[in-house]
Design a protein around this motif. Structure first.
Motif, short mmCIF file in Angstrom:
data_model
loop_
_atom_site.label_atom_id
_atom_site.label_comp_id
_atom_site.label_asym_id
_atom_site.label_seq_id
_atom_site.Cartn_x
_atom_site.Cartn_y
_atom_site.Cartn_z
N PRO A 17 0.81 -1.22 0.00
CA PRO A 17 0.00 0.00 0.00
C PRO A 17 0.84 1.27 0.00
N VAL A 18 1.96 1.23 0.72
CA VAL A 18 2.82 2.42 0.78
C VAL A 18 3.36 2.74 -0.61
N LEU A 21 0.59 4.14 -2.85
CA LEU A 21 0.28 5.54 -2.56
C LEU A 21 1.35 6.47 -3.11
N GLN A 22 2.61 6.06 -2.95
CA GLN A 22 3.71 6.87 -3.49
C GLN A 22 3.56 7.01 -4.99
N ILE A 24 0.78 6.76 -6.77
CA ILE A 24 -0.36 7.64 -7.08
C ILE A 24 0.06 9.11 -7.01
N LEU A 25 0.77 9.44 -5.92
CA LEU A 25 1.22 10.81 -5.73
C LEU A 25 2.08 11.26 -6.91
N VAL A 28 -0.05 11.51 -10.32
CA VAL A 28 -0.93 12.68 -10.36
C VAL A 28 -0.12 13.95 -10.56
N ILE A 55 8.14 10.98 -2.50
CA ILE A 55 7.11 11.64 -1.70
C ILE A 55 7.28 13.16 -1.67
N ILE A 59 5.11 16.67 -3.49
CA ILE A 59 4.59 17.71 -2.58
C ILE A 59 5.16 19.06 -2.96
#
Lengths: 69, 263
Positions: A17-18, A21-22, A24-25, A28, A55, A59
């Motif tokens: 999952p980690v 999510l990374q 996806i970030l 996007v 990550i 951001i």
């Protein structure tokens, strides 16, 4: 090193999952970066930042790279 | 009146969907929340591999308790989480001001009360949902890898911490409405958060009333299910301060904008 990789492999379901999510970030942020013609600063640098800095790169892009208009 | 509020709120909502705030902020909070239990769980392995221990050294670190891990997660939220939230929302009003786009909204007969509260509710909604999913991730991974923490402790601690976030984000909106520079907004709100938590850590007796105490109260709730002394004072004070800051912001913004138009 072997023990750590082994420990990680045993718990693949926990780590996956980690990573997702990374990803996806990152995806996007990349999509958004390509969709806009103008970013704050050169676009190709943002692409590198998004892809290579885990990550934090995406951001940084969302906070400083987007130009709001 | 209510209809106007809805329109303004919807404008905020579509904007934050379009610039992906609804996606990346929750994702960042989940990653932050999950990291703490993961690193605690793999801590021994990581040290053995990268710590440069001499061959054959035996490492005997007692595994952290679930409450410790959750408290550590809140520590992450207070540092990186706040930084990300403040950076994401520092331009809420200030950015619109420097682009002049707020005039497009405010030349119409829009009440400043509606304009600011719509933004306020919107900011809180994103920040608090990001916190909730991130914290849920942390709780889930902690239960999976370390140990379960009693549900009541988790819920009450989380709720108290949510109020602390609400306070900080109210401050962000206030500074954003009153100053044009986003740097002032960022440094002002993060500085206040830091100052409040440091002061309440070192002089807890003087700072009983301070909203900064809320995060240590929430950590106490994880450990024991009980808050420390003076919890109700700081809780009441925080709610008073939030209402006060919002009222003051609307009043000052009103005054400033009206003066700006008649000049």
């Amino acid at each position: 090193m072997n023990e750590l990789t082994q420990a990680l492999q045993e718990n693949w379901a926990i780590i996956a999952p980690v990573l997702i999510l990374q990803a996806i970030l990152m995806v996007v942020a990349l999509i958004d970066c390509f969709k806009h013609d103008k970013t704050n600063g050169p676009q190709w640098i943002w692409v590198l930042v998004i892809v290579f800095i885990n990550i934090i790169g995406p951001i940084l892009y969302f906070v400083f790279g987007r130009r709001n208009d | 009146m209510m209809k106007q509020w809805g329109v303004l709120f919807k404008k905020e909502w579509t904007e934050s969907v379009r610039n992906f705030k609804w996606l990346w902020l929750p994702v960042v909070f989940i990653l932050l929340g999950v990291m703490q239990p993961l690193t605690s769980y793999y801590f021994a392995d990581i040290i053995e591999n990268f710590g440069g221990l001499p061959e054959g050294a035996v490492l005997d670190i007692p595994p952290p308790s679930g409450a410790e891990v959750l408290a550590g997660t809140l520590g992450q939220f207070s540092q990186i989480g706040f930084l990300v939230l403040v950076l994401a929302f520092m331009g809420t009003v200030a950015g619109e001001k420097s682009h002049g786009t707020h005039l497009m909204v405010l030349v119409k007969p829009v009440s400043y009360f509606n304009y600011l509260t719509a933004k306020w509710v919107h900011i809180l909604l994103i920040s608090l949902s990001s916190f909730v999913v991130g914290f849920a991730g942390a709780v889930y991974y902690t239960a999976l890898l370390i140990e379960t923490v009693p549900v009541n402790n988790v819920l009450s601690g989380g709720a108290v911490y949510a109020l602390w976030i609400t306070f900080i984000m109210t401050l962000v909106l206030c500074l954003s409405a009153l100053f044009r520079s986003t740097a002032i907004v960022a440094f002002g709100s993060l500085g206040t958060a830091l100052l409040m938590s440091v002061l309440s850590m070192y002089t807890p007796d003087l700072m009983k009333w301070s909203p900064g105490m809320l995060s240590s109260h929430s950590q106490m709730l994880f450990y024991s299910g009980d808050t420390g002394d003076g919890f109700w004072v700081s809780l009441a004070m925080t709610i008073v301060l939030i209402t006060g800051i919002m009222t003051l912001t609307i009043y000052m913004f009103n005054k400033k904008e009206v003066a700006g138009h008649t000049e």
